[in-house]
Write an enzyme that holds these catalytic residues in place. Structure first.
Site, PDB file in Angstrom:
ATOM      1  N   HIS A   1      72.593 -49.196 -14.415  1.00  0.00           N
ATOM      2  CA  HIS A   1      72.474 -48.171 -13.372  1.00  0.00           C
ATOM      3  C   HIS A   1      73.719 -48.288 -12.487  1.00  0.00           C
ATOM      4  O   HIS A   1      74.297 -49.371 -12.361  1.00  0.00           O
ATOM      5  CB  HIS A   1      71.212 -48.487 -12.570  1.00  0.00           C
TER       6      HIS A   1
ATOM      7  N   ASP B   1      68.863 -57.101 -12.669  1.00  0.00           N
ATOM      8  CA  ASP B   1      68.369 -55.922 -11.958  1.00  0.00           C
ATOM      9  C   ASP B   1      66.969 -55.656 -12.491  1.00  0.00           C
ATOM     10  O   ASP B   1      66.797 -55.201 -13.628  1.00  0.00           O
ATOM     11  CB  ASP B   1      69.330 -54.753 -12.231  1.00  0.00           C
TER      12      ASP B   1
ATOM     13  N   GLN C   1      63.277 -51.734 -12.945  1.00  0.00           N
ATOM     14  CA  GLN C   1      62.332 -51.103 -13.880  1.00  0.00           C
ATOM     15  C   GLN C   1      61.418 -52.120 -14.544  1.00  0.00           C
ATOM     16  O   GLN C   1      60.566 -51.746 -15.349  1.00  0.00           O
ATOM     17  CB  GLN C   1      63.104 -50.324 -14.961  1.00  0.00           C
TER      18      GLN C   1
ATOM     19  N   LYS D   1      59.102 -48.487  -6.836  1.00  0.00           N
ATOM     20  CA  LYS D   1      58.822 -48.206  -8.256  1.00  0.00           C
ATOM     21  C   LYS D   1      57.581 -48.969  -8.720  1.00  0.00           C
ATOM     22  O   LYS D   1      57.133 -48.821  -9.840  1.00  0.00           O
ATOM     23  CB  LYS D   1      60.021 -48.596  -9.116  1.00  0.00           C
TER      24      LYS D   1
ATOM     25  N   CYS E   1      71.634 -41.730 -13.093  1.00  0.00           N
ATOM     26  CA  CYS E   1      72.535 -42.713 -12.454  1.00  0.00           C
ATOM     27  C   CYS E   1      73.081 -43.707 -13.471  1.00  0.00           C
ATOM     28  O   CYS E   1      73.270 -44.897 -13.152  1.00  0.00           O
ATOM     29  CB  CYS E   1      71.850 -43.448 -11.305  1.00  0.00           C
TER      30      CYS E   1
END
Ligand code: C6P
Length: 411
Positions: free
Chosen positions: A128, A205, A208, A231, A369
């Site tokens: 991202h 990261d 998600q 999220k 993104c």
């Protein structure tokens, strides 16, 4: 259609999300844009109401009753996050405003102190923008370079190429646990071990991953792990940066101001202990307390149960979508989270997304993104359907009817 098992009752879960119970463009809302942001259950909404109705106050600085309640609530959220991630200590949990904020913190505090001219920062082709741009900024300032772990055409990271890149001794390896654009679940534990063997620091990261995977930072072994609350059924403007204590201790603070100091004179300051050294100013108190409630909610449902449910939905939807002529599923890694990115023939994603919205279906369209990834795949973007705990096969059936209708209109 039976979607209720003893462990997992979708209809009961849906009752926790009042926003789902509405019509959009005269159709029952089907919300398949969960990778962008999930909806919020009643306990999270109630937590915000409760906070502002009964105990709002600033934290860590008041001796009065409300200040103590608010401080306790905020710090209780930190303990919940620490337990959820299986971190060793509360001091390793820094509250941020989201994944982007957490990665910027590491780039500015750790990166600017540790990256030097000639160093390599290794990222992946799946990243991202928020796991690219902060590193580009540091690399430009320091004269470092950025190298990229490539993917194959299914959207899986090329582990052989990764091994070769590690031989160049990068200073940092930063990659996502789960890709937002393709759904690929990366073999994080193995990749982190390999990075450490090559002497690199690792940042994951987890934007998600948190809503879909059981994340254990000790088991993963990562040095830093960043995620966003919104999220994972929590409020916007919340996030967490996990960092190993020794690394956080050695890092200079990033933002300066109240709360992050030990003592201040007109010309210089000493800094507070962890985690406060990285939490300058009045934080997002109400939302962070509600993030703790979202984590409780996630644990009540069971992340593994949610993952199994989403996997079933993804398989069910993918099988049917493949029957649509000229359908291309973008991202077919064997290990995939509840994300289906796709294109149909020459139809522009924006047109299809707009028509689906007219039928009450929320999907995301565009480059998500991940512009360099889209360029690598040679496409302008995709249409992305992404699932959460409350989605159902019935919704997918309706989605299929609508999708076929829209494709027919646009072909
Ligand atoms: N992806 C999506 O629709 P923030 O905005 O800080 O909460 O999260 C940024 C971010 C970082 N990494 C990954 C893997 C992400 O998916 C996101 C957010 C959203 O895919 C918005 S672009």
């Amino acid at each position: 259609m039976i979607e209720t098992t003893e462990q997992y009752d979708t209809e009961r879960i849906r009752r926790d999300f009042p926003i789902l119970n509405q019509y959009v463009n005269d159709r029952p809302l089907i919300y398949f844009d969960n990778a962008a942001s999930s909806q919020k259950p009643i306990p999270v909404i109630e937590s915000l109401r409760e906070y502002y109705t009964h105990y709002h106050s600033n934290i860590h600085r008041g001796v009065h009753h409300l200040a103590q309640l608010a401080t306790e609530g905020y710090e209780a959220a930190r303990t919940k996050v620490k337990n959820h991630l299986n971190a060793s200590k509360r001091e390793e949990i820094i509250f941020t405003y989201g994944t982007t904020d957490g990665i910027n913190l590491v780039a500015q505090a750790w990166g600017r102190a540790n990256i030097a001219a000639g160093d390599i920062i290794l990222i992946s082709a799946l990243e991202h923008h928020s796991n690219m741009v902060p590193w580009q900024q540091v690399a430009q300032e320091k004269g470092a370079s950025i190298e990229v772990i490539p993917i194959d055409d299914h959207g899986t990271l090329d582990q052989e190429a990764y091994a070769q890149l590690l031989a160049k001794k990068p200073k940092l390896v930063a990659f996502n646990h789960v890709s937002n654009a393709l759904g690929t679940i990366n073999p994080a534990k193995e990749m982190i071990a390999a990075a450490h063997a090559a002497g690199a620091i690792t940042l994951l990261d987890g934007a998600q991953a948190i809503p879909h995977l059981k994340v254990d930072v000790k088991d993963l072994g990562c040095d830093f792990y960043a995620f966003s609350g919104h999220k994972a059924y929590g409020p916007t403007g919340t996030g967490v940066l996990y960092g190993k204590e020794a690394l956080l201790e050695a890092m200079p603070p990033w933002r300066g101001g109240g709360e992050m100091i030990a003592s201040v004179s007109y010309t210089e300051s000493t800094y507070n202990a962890l985690p406060y050294k990285f939490e300058a100013g009045t934080p997002n108190i109400a939302d962070t307390i509600a993030l703790g409630v979202a984590i409780d909610y996630l644990n009540e449902l069971g992340v593994e149960n949610i993952a199994a449910h989403e996997h079933e939905l993804t398989t069910y939807a993918t099988e049917q979508m493949m029957n649509i002529p000229d359908m291309r599923i973008i991202g077919q890694s064997p290990d995939k989270a509840g994300v289906i990115s796709f294109l149909v023939g020459e139809i522009h994603p924006f047109d299809l997304g707009t028509l689906l919205d007219k039928l009450g279906i929320a999907v995301r369209t565009g480059h998500h993104c991940t512009e360099p990834l889209m360029n690598r795949l040679g496409i302008p973007g995709t249409i992305r359907a992404s699932f959460a705990a409350y989605n159902t096969k019935r919704e997918i059936d309706q989605f299929m009817v609508s999708l076929e209708r829209c494709v027919g209109m646009l072909s």
